[in-house]
Design an enzyme around this catalytic site. Structure first.
Site, PDB file in Angstrom:
ATOM      1  N   GLY A 197      -0.807   7.345  -3.921  1.00  0.00           N
ATOM      2  CA  GLY A 197      -0.154   6.936  -2.691  1.00  0.00           C
ATOM      3  C   GLY A 197      -0.499   5.498  -2.345  1.00  0.00           C
ATOM      4  N   CYS A 198       0.369   4.843  -1.585  1.00  0.00           N
ATOM      5  CA  CYS A 198       0.180   3.430  -1.260  1.00  0.00           C
ATOM      6  C   CYS A 198      -1.025   3.221  -0.351  1.00  0.00           C
ATOM      7  CB  CYS A 198       1.446   2.856  -0.638  1.00  0.00           C
ATOM      8  SG  CYS A 198       2.153   3.845   0.704  1.00  0.00           S
ATOM      9  N   TYR A 199      -1.112   3.976   0.738  1.00  0.00           N
ATOM     10  CA  TYR A 199      -2.285   3.874   1.606  1.00  0.00           C
ATOM     11  C   TYR A 199      -3.558   4.218   0.834  1.00  0.00           C
ATOM     12  CZ  TYR A 199       0.188   3.613   6.152  1.00  0.00           C
ATOM     13  OH  TYR A 199       0.934   3.240   7.247  1.00  0.00           O
ATOM     14  N   ALA A 200      -3.483   5.275   0.043  1.00  0.00           N
ATOM     15  CA  ALA A 200      -4.662   5.720  -0.698  1.00  0.00           C
ATOM     16  C   ALA A 200      -5.158   4.640  -1.644  1.00  0.00           C
ATOM     17  CB  ALA A 200      -4.341   6.999  -1.469  1.00  0.00           C
ATOM     18  N   THR A 201      -4.242   3.949  -2.310  1.00  0.00           N
ATOM     19  CA  THR A 201      -4.641   2.881  -3.225  1.00  0.00           C
ATOM     20  C   THR A 201      -5.447   1.819  -2.503  1.00  0.00           C
ATOM     21  OG1 THR A 201      -2.741   3.235  -4.692  1.00  0.00           O
ATOM     22  CG2 THR A 201      -3.789   1.074  -4.768  1.00  0.00           C
TER      23      THR A 201
END
Length: 346
Positions: free
Chosen positions: A157-161
């Site tokens: 996920g983008c936030y997770a990255t």
């Protein structure tokens, strides 16, 4: 592998799909990709009919989606730019049609080894345990060693990255005092919500506005816990919608176990990412900005340390459609086929 790879893209009509097409069409080490579309776009024969900005980039063939058509295309790797519900339907069909096919899935369908974790957070049934156990979490900065042999890759996920890349060096080093709490205060541009029209992403709702959403319920929460190495009780992850098109800026508030100097923090991050060309650790005193990562596959990391040397704020910044989605998918493909990690991305 030195030959040009043959790749296909399913679900190219969304924002991440368009970004992926832009990257793949100029990638020198793959054949021109084939784009598979369905629904309202099933009649389209060239992706430029959906995205005129791709005109002149080369052939961007579109075909109606079917498992047989993908098999006949000769694709060795398929990118899925589809919602998790669609990926859960498509992945078993693709593997049944061609057991040697490799898949990079940009949805959340393959991101967790535990089916119950997926079901709890996504509210639908998970893929079977065998499929989930085979999937590699596609964050090359941490798991590049597993990608060359991977058949299934779960694009993060983008936030997770952004949060994981910002926190992992502190966790691995043992410097982080998680018991005092970690706050992940994250903000994203509107393209992260996808192309499907929603009331809350209409221009009038977003323009000159700023709001939090999915507090305590955001689906990237378990990714951050698992791959940053945090317990759920030790961190808070809150997301906000920025009135901008693209980009993520994560402000990570942490405590250290013992006082450190700014030079120590700088050295830790530079050492941790020394072999990772797409993470840029900024000089001490400089903080990342969205405008510096837009339309790139870089994650910029900077920090500020208080006078006590115990309170630290990490800023981790990336493009949610680049390093947070399509760019990272291409980075994963490069690792899978033995191409330079930055091929098609710089």
């Amino acid at each position: 592998m030195n030959d040009q790879a043959r790749v296909a893209v399913v679900g190219a009509s969304g924002y991440a799909g368009c970004e992926l097409a832009r990257l793949l069409l100029r990638h020198s080490q793959i054949e021109k990709p084939v784009f598979f579309v369905r629904g309202e776009h099933a009649h389209v024969r060239c992706l430029t009919e959906i995205f005129p900005q791709l005109r002149g980039w080369g052939e961007a063939r579109c075909r109606p989606l079917s498992w047989e058509a993908i098999a006949k295309s000769g694709a060795q790797l398929v990118f899925l730019c589809t919602p998790h519900e669609a990926s859960l339907e498509i992945i078993p069909e693709l593997l049944a049609e061609n057991s040697n096919l490799r898949i990079v899935d940009l949805s959340g369908a393959l991101r967790f080894r535990d089916p119950q974790t997926f079901s709890n957070w996504y509210k639908v049934s998970a893929a079977n345990s065998k499929t989930l156990s085979e999937a590699v979490y596609g964050l090359p900065e941490l798991y590049a060693h597993a990608l060359p042999r991977a058949r299934l890759v779960a694009n993060p996920g983008c936030y997770a990255t952004s949060a994981i890349l910002g926190l992992r060096p502190l966790v691995e080093s043992g410097w982080l005092n998680a018991s005092r709490g970690v706050v992940c205060d994250c903000k994203s541009g509107v393209s992260g919500a996808g192309k499907e029209p929603k009331r809350e992403t209409h221009f009038v709702e977003v323009n000159e506005n700023f709001r939090a959403y999915s507090v305590f319920t955001h689906r990237h929460t378990p990714e951050i816990a698992e791959h940053a190495g945090l317990a759920f009780d030790d961190f808070i992850f809150t997301t906000h919608l920025l009135p901008v098109e693209r980009g993520i800026l994560s402000t990570l508030h942490v405590w250290l176990r013992q006082p450190r100097a700014a030079d120590d923090i700088q050295a830790l991050y530079r050492s941790f990412y020394a072999e990772r060309p797409l993470v840029r650790v900024l000089p001490t005193g400089r903080l990342p900005e969205l405008q510096h990562v837009r339309h790139t596959n870089f994650c910029d990391i900077g920090f500020a340390l208080d006078a006590s040397g115990e309170r630290l704020v990490i800023i981790s910044c990336l493009d949610n459609l680049g390093k947070g989605a399509a760019g990272q998918a291409v980075q994963n493909m490069n690792e899978m086929f033995g191409y330079p990690e930055t091929a098609g991305l710089l």
